[in-house]
Design a protein around this motif. Sequence first.
Motif, PDB file in Angstrom:
ATOM      1  N   TRP A 718      62.689  21.844  24.716  1.00 55.58           N
ATOM      2  CA  TRP A 718      63.982  21.474  24.118  1.00 55.58           C
ATOM      3  C   TRP A 718      64.975  21.225  25.251  1.00 55.58           C
ATOM      4  O   TRP A 718      65.317  22.147  25.988  1.00 55.58           O
ATOM      5  N   ARG A 719      65.343  19.995  25.388  1.00 59.17           N
ATOM      6  CA  ARG A 719      66.284  19.615  26.442  1.00 59.17           C
ATOM      7  C   ARG A 719      65.734  20.015  27.811  1.00 59.17           C
ATOM      8  O   ARG A 719      64.673  19.549  28.217  1.00 59.17           O
ATOM      9  N   ASP A 720      66.459  20.893  28.535  1.00 53.87           N
ATOM     10  CA  ASP A 720      66.021  21.277  29.879  1.00 53.87           C
ATOM     11  C   ASP A 720      65.126  22.505  29.893  1.00 53.87           C
ATOM     12  O   ASP A 720      64.742  22.983  30.966  1.00 53.87           O
ATOM     13  N   VAL A 721      64.803  23.026  28.717  1.00 51.18           N
ATOM     14  CA  VAL A 721      64.109  24.319  28.642  1.00 51.18           C
ATOM     15  C   VAL A 721      62.688  24.130  28.124  1.00 51.18           C
ATOM     16  O   VAL A 721      62.442  23.357  27.192  1.00 51.18           O
ATOM     17  N   SER A 722      61.776  24.866  28.738  1.00 53.07           N
ATOM     18  CA  SER A 722      60.384  24.922  28.287  1.00 53.07           C
ATOM     19  C   SER A 722      59.982  26.384  28.135  1.00 53.07           C
ATOM     20  O   SER A 722      60.243  27.197  29.017  1.00 53.07           O
ATOM     21  N   VAL A 723      59.375  26.704  27.000  1.00 51.02           N
ATOM     22  CA  VAL A 723      58.820  28.040  26.772  1.00 51.02           C
ATOM     23  C   VAL A 723      57.313  27.871  26.611  1.00 51.02           C
ATOM     24  O   VAL A 723      56.847  27.203  25.674  1.00 51.02           O
ATOM     25  N   LEU A 724      56.555  28.438  27.544  1.00 49.76           N
ATOM     26  CA  LEU A 724      55.107  28.261  27.579  1.00 49.76           C
ATOM     27  C   LEU A 724      54.419  29.545  27.122  1.00 49.76           C
ATOM     28  O   LEU A 724      54.555  30.594  27.753  1.00 49.76           O
ATOM     29  N   ILE A 741      50.787  19.930  32.418  1.00 53.54           N
ATOM     30  CA  ILE A 741      52.096  20.345  31.914  1.00 53.54           C
ATOM     31  C   ILE A 741      53.189  19.705  32.761  1.00 53.54           C
ATOM     32  O   ILE A 741      53.259  19.935  33.978  1.00 53.54           O
ATOM     33  N   PRO A 742      54.063  18.914  32.158  1.00 56.92           N
ATOM     34  CA  PRO A 742      55.135  18.278  32.939  1.00 56.92           C
ATOM     35  C   PRO A 742      56.155  19.323  33.401  1.00 56.92           C
ATOM     36  O   PRO A 742      56.293  20.389  32.795  1.00 56.92           O
ATOM     37  N   PRO A 743      56.867  19.039  34.488  1.00 59.74           N
ATOM     38  CA  PRO A 743      57.848  19.996  35.004  1.00 59.74           C
ATOM     39  C   PRO A 743      59.023  20.159  34.052  1.00 59.74           C
ATOM     40  O   PRO A 743      59.273  19.321  33.180  1.00 59.74           O
ATOM     41  N   SER A 744      59.745  21.260  34.232  1.00 61.79           N
ATOM     42  CA  SER A 744      60.933  21.544  33.425  1.00 61.79           C
ATOM     43  C   SER A 744      61.928  22.311  34.289  1.00 61.79           C
ATOM     44  O   SER A 744      61.529  23.210  35.035  1.00 61.79           O
ATOM     45  N   PRO A 745      63.234  21.972  34.233  1.00 61.08           N
ATOM     46  CA  PRO A 745      64.226  22.681  35.053  1.00 61.08           C
ATOM     47  C   PRO A 745      64.272  24.183  34.770  1.00 61.08           C
ATOM     48  O   PRO A 745      64.477  24.988  35.677  1.00 61.08           O
ATOM     49  N   LEU A 746      64.098  24.561  33.501  1.00 66.86           N
ATOM     50  CA  LEU A 746      64.171  25.973  33.118  1.00 66.86           C
ATOM     51  C   LEU A 746      62.935  26.307  32.286  1.00 66.86           C
ATOM     52  O   LEU A 746      62.790  25.800  31.161  1.00 66.86           O
ATOM     53  N   ARG A 747      62.068  27.110  32.851  1.00 65.20           N
ATOM     54  CA  ARG A 747      60.839  27.431  32.133  1.00 65.20           C
ATOM     55  C   ARG A 747      60.675  28.939  31.986  1.00 65.20           C
ATOM     56  O   ARG A 747      60.897  29.707  32.934  1.00 65.20           O
ATOM     57  N   VAL A 748      60.267  29.350  30.802  1.00 63.89           N
ATOM     58  CA  VAL A 748      59.897  30.736  30.510  1.00 63.89           C
ATOM     59  C   VAL A 748      58.403  30.742  30.195  1.00 63.89           C
ATOM     60  O   VAL A 748      57.932  29.915  29.399  1.00 63.89           O
ATOM     61  N   VAL A 749      57.643  31.639  30.805  1.00 60.99           N
ATOM     62  CA  VAL A 749      56.211  31.701  30.558  1.00 60.99           C
ATOM     63  C   VAL A 749      55.819  33.093  30.081  1.00 60.99           C
ATOM     64  O   VAL A 749      56.325  34.100  30.582  1.00 60.99           O
ATOM     65  N   LYS A 750      54.965  33.095  29.073  1.00 63.25           N
ATOM     66  CA  LYS A 750      54.312  34.348  28.685  1.00 63.25           C
ATOM     67  C   LYS A 750      53.106  34.488  29.600  1.00 63.25           C
ATOM     68  O   LYS A 750      52.190  33.675  29.564  1.00 63.25           O
ATOM     69  N   PHE A 764      48.466  28.050  39.714  1.00 58.51           N
ATOM     70  CA  PHE A 764      49.058  27.921  38.385  1.00 58.51           C
ATOM     71  C   PHE A 764      50.531  28.325  38.412  1.00 58.51           C
ATOM     72  O   PHE A 764      51.389  27.637  37.840  1.00 58.51           O
ATOM     73  N   VAL A 765      50.837  29.426  39.067  1.00 57.22           N
ATOM     74  CA  VAL A 765      52.220  29.890  39.148  1.00 57.22           C
ATOM     75  C   VAL A 765      53.086  28.848  39.846  1.00 57.22           C
ATOM     76  O   VAL A 765      54.208  28.544  39.419  1.00 57.22           O
ATOM     77  N   ARG A 766      52.592  28.264  40.935  1.00 61.78           N
ATOM     78  CA  ARG A 766      53.361  27.241  41.647  1.00 61.78           C
ATOM     79  C   ARG A 766      53.542  25.985  40.799  1.00 61.78           C
ATOM     80  O   ARG A 766      54.609  25.358  40.791  1.00 61.78           O
ATOM     81  N   ALA A 767      52.491  25.616  40.054  1.00 61.34           N
ATOM     82  CA  ALA A 767      52.544  24.366  39.287  1.00 61.34           C
ATOM     83  C   ALA A 767      53.543  24.439  38.136  1.00 61.34           C
ATOM     84  O   ALA A 767      54.293  23.487  37.903  1.00 61.34           O
ATOM     85  N   ILE A 768      53.552  25.526  37.404  1.00 56.24           N
ATOM     86  CA  ILE A 768      54.454  25.598  36.247  1.00 56.24           C
ATOM     87  C   ILE A 768      55.865  25.996  36.651  1.00 56.24           C
ATOM     88  O   ILE A 768      56.817  25.756  35.920  1.00 56.24           O
ATOM     89  N   ALA A 769      56.033  26.631  37.825  1.00 59.66           N
ATOM     90  CA  ALA A 769      57.351  26.970  38.392  1.00 59.66           C
ATOM     91  C   ALA A 769      58.282  27.620  37.376  1.00 59.66           C
ATOM     92  O   ALA A 769      59.357  27.106  37.074  1.00 59.66           O
ATOM     93  N   PRO A 770      57.914  28.757  36.803  1.00 57.47           N
ATOM     94  CA  PRO A 770      58.795  29.393  35.813  1.00 57.47           C
ATOM     95  C   PRO A 770      60.001  30.054  36.470  1.00 57.47           C
ATOM     96  O   PRO A 770      59.963  30.438  37.639  1.00 57.47           O
ATOM     97  N   ARG A 771      61.066  30.190  35.712  1.00 58.91           N
ATOM     98  CA  ARG A 771      62.220  30.971  36.160  1.00 58.91           C
ATOM     99  C   ARG A 771      62.147  32.398  35.613  1.00 58.91           C
ATOM    100  O   ARG A 771      62.675  33.326  36.219  1.00 58.91           O
ATOM    101  N   VAL A 772      61.509  32.537  34.450  1.00 56.21           N
ATOM    102  CA  VAL A 772      61.370  33.843  33.809  1.00 56.21           C
ATOM    103  C   VAL A 772      59.919  33.995  33.352  1.00 56.21           C
ATOM    104  O   VAL A 772      59.336  33.055  32.811  1.00 56.21           O
ATOM    105  N   ALA A 773      59.341  35.163  33.587  1.00 58.74           N
ATOM    106  CA  ALA A 773      57.986  35.467  33.119  1.00 58.74           C
ATOM    107  C   ALA A 773      58.009  36.770  32.334  1.00 58.74           C
ATOM    108  O   ALA A 773      58.676  37.730  32.741  1.00 58.74           O
ATOM    109  N   GLY A 798      59.820  33.782  43.216  1.00 60.13           N
ATOM    110  CA  GLY A 798      61.215  33.873  42.786  1.00 60.13           C
ATOM    111  C   GLY A 798      61.403  33.965  41.289  1.00 60.13           C
ATOM    112  O   GLY A 798      62.469  33.600  40.765  1.00 60.13           O
ATOM    113  N   VAL A 799      60.383  34.454  40.582  1.00 58.60           N
ATOM    114  CA  VAL A 799      60.431  34.539  39.121  1.00 58.60           C
ATOM    115  C   VAL A 799      60.975  35.894  38.700  1.00 58.60           C
ATOM    116  O   VAL A 799      60.601  36.934  39.254  1.00 58.60           O
TER     117      VAL A 799
END
Length: 832
Positions: A718-724, A741-750, A764-773, A798-799
């Motif tokens: 949704w917009r700039d946010v991705s929740v994986l 998985i395309p990049p996203s400025p703000l990503r949350v990953v379970k 995998f961690v580098r590729a998805i580049a989450p901000r929050v895990a 830096g997650v």
Amino acid sequence: MRAAATIPAIGLLAGSATGLLLPDLPLGIGGALLIACGGAALWAWRTTRWRVLASVAALAFFSGGMMLAARAWHDAWRPSLRLVFEALARTQRAQAAVEHRTLPEDDEAFAIVEGVLRTDAAPGTSGVSLSIDADRINDVRARGGILVTAVGTLAADRVDEWRAGRRVRLPVQLRRPSRYLDPGVPDHERALARRGTTLVGAVKSGALVEVIARGSALDEAFASVRAFARRSISAAVGRWSPRSAAIVAAIVIGDRVGLDDDVQRALQEAGTYHVIAISGGNIAILTGLMLGVFRLAGLLGRTAMCSAIAVLVAYGYLVGGGASVDRATLMAVVYFAGRAIDQRSPPLNTLAVVAACLVAAEPLSMADPAFVLTFGATLAILLVIPAAIAAIDADRVRRPVRPLIAMFAASLAAEAMLFPVGALVFSRVTCAGLLLNFLAIPLMAVAQLAGMAVVPMAAVSTRVAAAAGLVAHAGAAGLVRSAELVRLAPIVTTRVAPPQWASVVVYYAAFATAWALWRRRRAVGSGETRNALIVRRSAAAVAGAAALWIVAEPWTLVAARGDGRLHATFIDVGQGDSIFVRFPSGSTLLVDAGGLSVSSTFDIGDRVVAAVLRDAGVRRLDVVALTHGDPDHIGGAASVLREFRPREVWEGIPVPRFEPLRALRDEAQQLGLRWANVATNDRVFIDEVEVVARRPPAADWERQKVRNDDSIVLELRWRDVSVLLTGDIGRAVEQTLAAAIPPSPLRVVKVPHHGSLTSSTPDFVRAIAPRVAVVSAGRGNHYGHPAPEVLERYRQAGVEMFRTDRDGAVTVDTNGYAIDVHTFTGRALSIR
């Protein structure tokens, strides 16, 4: 004042409730109040100010009750056993650190425990349960309650040896009780502490449980009678129906071990579950039977009353005691004692004396829902029955109909008195009991009396016992059949979120005001003033509005419309997964429903996941996605499907031979739900949020078993946010996802697979580049989840890390351009 005992009783009850709600109040406050009340009482007595004296007496009992409850809670929450356990856990954790072993987040310790069995052993699906009053741990004196599960095949063979009163020694892996830190979910650990259990544990084999001393002669005698009763009921009633035998055993001797989940759920939904617990109804039937026998024999004097007291006390001891048994027995004993000394006290006095005695002896009973239900229902009946009988027009109502009207009035009064309590404690409101009690109570009486007759008859003739067993079976089967009304008319029962205290207080205050004014008008008999009429009708209207608010929960209509933000709550379900998503316009998605990896009667779906959904104002889900069939992901799904009836259920690659998934699919079909399979690149827009299935690919061969790598992987964009949401995928799947998985400025990953070393590779961690895990893991898991190496990979990237085992439920809120994270324990983070 004829019901004078109500004054100190009300003060004591209110004080005990206050002490439990505010256990950290300094005891000096209560002591100062007692001293002040003593002086005020002396002054009021000397000046003959009786109303002041009554008020001061109530306040004094309030102060005493408050101090008793606060002290009792501290003793229950931090007994000496808990202190010794914590010291052992610290020592063993330090030793594990030296040996580079990882222990669970929660404290646990291995110890040799000695103590006395509080009840007979109870076989269950996961082992044999032993409730122990421990007094030694590793030869150190320490007291406290422990609930131990003996596992292995040998445990079932030794059940008859583990009887109440016997002293045992056993090696136990001790731990704190499970608790789930989620909004709307009660604290299970505190609830156990109030019932006298501070720790739980497991012993690997029944052979390790050593009986080192038998109980007293009385304990052994009653344990033998209970064992004989179980065998007799099983043989005489079980030949007709094992289910009926389990129900009769529950009614007659309080043994609910054999009851299946379907029966318990049906009776709970019907509001007649009380009939299969040894409580007021059973004691009342036994009391009525004895009074009838005495009356036929012409023996209603002091000897008969004392004999009845002895029988009731013996029966209470036989069925193993317990709070509900103690309450009901004490009520009957006080009644018979009053008759024995020719004391004709009003019933309200008896009720007040019993309540005060129980609270004085066990202040924590005020927090027991059964205590509130028992005395609330009895109070309502005592108030309404006389009024109902007086209001019946003897000229218009035939004599046979009058008891039915009185019974309906009593049932209606009990429902009106207790439905806010049911909503608060059980998240359930039902009116089915208004009609079903007319069937359930007589059927319970049949099952109880016939079941009690089976036991002595079995010692004489198995044929005669079987005949009595047939009658008991008829009563028990009728109970189950009567509960089917709920299935035919589900509107008579509903699940609700626990209401706000304000609505409950308003309901009871308005209800009491309307009732008092109505009684006053009936007593005066000369009409009422216009102002009194307005006040009475207004109070009744306010009570009705408060009741409607509790049942209808109009605030859920607002929640269902959404607030323009995307919310994802990672529910604390222990060692498992469950994520609740509310979309900007109010649509809902539940990904997995948690579950226990071992067989257990604790239903994560109903007790945890559904409680969170109710607290969020959910009446019906739009979608439930089951990532894969592991029990810690789908174990709670059945309850969720039944209650929230999602419009769609998503499954990934089907596993036709896997029974749990097949059972869920059958349940969905019976409920009329749409079951769909999703595969890679399936996508749908929900409230403008794109939901994309990144895995699994379409199956190219029939799966014979559930696989982690077949997990559904969903991405919410949704917009700039991705929740994986990654399920339990491993390294192989991560390699394919990293490029897809395309990049996203703000990503949350379970974090995949609860933070296992088999997942979250550096690439995998580098590729998805989450901000929050977010890691979903249990505090007591022995899998080493989350692995320290995995946590370190995310930190180096830096997650910001969140964990359900430390933070409780983790909620992510976003408007599509920023992320706000907050947890159940109070941790918060904002990313702009």
